[in-house]
Design an enzyme around this catalytic site. Structure first.
Site, PDB file in Angstrom:
ATOM      1  N   ASP A  17       0.892  -1.234  -0.127  1.00 34.69           N
ATOM      2  CA  ASP A  17      -0.078  -0.008   0.087  1.00 34.69           C
ATOM      3  C   ASP A  17       1.010   1.153  -0.041  1.00 34.69           C
ATOM      4  O   ASP A  17       0.461   2.223  -0.128  1.00 34.69           O
ATOM      5  CB  ASP A  17      -0.877  -0.080   1.076  1.00 34.69           C
ATOM      6  CG  ASP A  17      -2.120   0.894   0.764  1.00 34.69           C
ATOM      7  OD1 ASP A  17      -2.616   0.864  -0.004  1.00 34.69           O
ATOM      8  OD2 ASP A  17      -2.658   1.354   2.076  1.00 34.69           O
ATOM      9  N   GLY A  77     -12.700   7.869   3.381  1.00 31.61           N
ATOM     10  CA  GLY A  77     -13.289   6.660   3.871  1.00 31.61           C
ATOM     11  C   GLY A  77     -13.123   6.554   5.623  1.00 31.61           C
ATOM     12  O   GLY A  77     -12.810   7.607   6.118  1.00 31.61           O
ATOM     13  N   ASP A 150     -19.597   7.779  11.422  1.00 29.30           N
ATOM     14  CA  ASP A 150     -19.985   7.657   9.940  1.00 29.30           C
ATOM     15  C   ASP A 150     -20.847   9.010   9.629  1.00 29.30           C
ATOM     16  O   ASP A 150     -21.876   9.161  10.081  1.00 29.30           O
ATOM     17  CB  ASP A 150     -21.022   6.431   9.663  1.00 29.30           C
ATOM     18  CG  ASP A 150     -21.417   6.268   8.079  1.00 29.30           C
ATOM     19  OD1 ASP A 150     -21.291   7.196   7.424  1.00 29.30           O
ATOM     20  OD2 ASP A 150     -21.755   5.218   7.728  1.00 29.30           O
ATOM     21  N   GLY A 199     -15.730   9.992  -0.060  1.00 27.99           N
ATOM     22  CA  GLY A 199     -15.435  10.698  -0.923  1.00 27.99           C
ATOM     23  C   GLY A 199     -16.324  10.360  -2.193  1.00 27.99           C
ATOM     24  O   GLY A 199     -16.901  11.344  -3.140  1.00 27.99           O
TER      25      GLY A 199
END
Length: 213
Positions: A17, A77, A150, A199
């Site tokens: 990553d 995220g 969230d 996003g």
């Protein structure tokens, strides 16, 4: 190891990553610590590289040469970071040595004054494990709002809840600040791209970021 024992003939491939950020200039990799820390490998590696590498391919396919200018991709995220690109290569990013740095996230604090960590351990007597749990799992949108990590659950509540409102304002503020900083680093901005769960799917957060920019 288990797969190697069970099916030794199957190829295994590692996709790192951090790999996309190997083009970062040294000044973007370094941290202002004693030089021997750099020699031991303490540096800003960057993360979400698999997402950004995909964007570098998709943007070129969709927008051609227009995507090869000064582009900032906002990977928003549960984890969140930004990547500033020139010619679709990583020039700067907000995450550093770990996935804890940079933007405020769902449960992670993002970049904070290291003195705050020293305070928590020295004055508040929190252990290393307790501080780690706070910074990774009990901060960010969840920690400030006290309700949820969230934005989809927070947005309907902000009018009547001061902490929820503060959490969303801080989340957007940190994104805007860092986009401004990365825009300065790459000398302007030709394209701003939003990706990842927030996003891509949360138009209200995108709208607030663009409004404040």
């Amino acid at each position: 190891e288990a797969l190697l024992q069970a099916r030794a003939e199957l190829p295994q491939v590692a996709c790192f990553d951090t790999g996309f950020h190997h083009t970062l200039p040294q000044v973007e990799q370094m941290m202002p610590l004693p030089w021997d820390a750099w020699e031991r490998g303490l540096r800003r590696y960057g993360f979400h590289g698999l997402s950004y590498e995909y964007q570098s391919i998709a943007l070129a396919e969709r927008h051609g040469d227009a995507a090869r200018g000064r582009t900032i991709v906002a990977h928003l995220g549960s984890g969140a970071s930004l990547c500033a690109m020139r010619d679709l290569k990583s020039m700067a990013t907000t995450m550093g040595f770990s996935a804890l740095g940079g933007l405020m996230m769902s449960t992670r604090c993002g970049s904070i004054d290291p003195g705050a960590v020293i305070y928590l351990m020295e004055i508040e007597k929190l252990s290393l494990a307790e501080v780690g749990d706070m910074l990774y799992h009990r901060s960010g949108l969840l920690g400030v709002s006290g309700v949820s990590s969230d934005p989809r659950e927070l947005l309907p509540l902000e009018a009547g809840n001061q902490r929820v409102r503060a959490a969303l304002e801080l989340f957007v503020n940190r994104i805007v600040r860092e986009i401004g900083a990365l825009t300065a680093v790459i000398g302007g901005l030709d394209m701003l791209v939003f990706t990842a769960g927030i996003g891509e799917h949360n138009a209200e957060i995108r709208s607030r970021v663009c409004r404040d920019l």
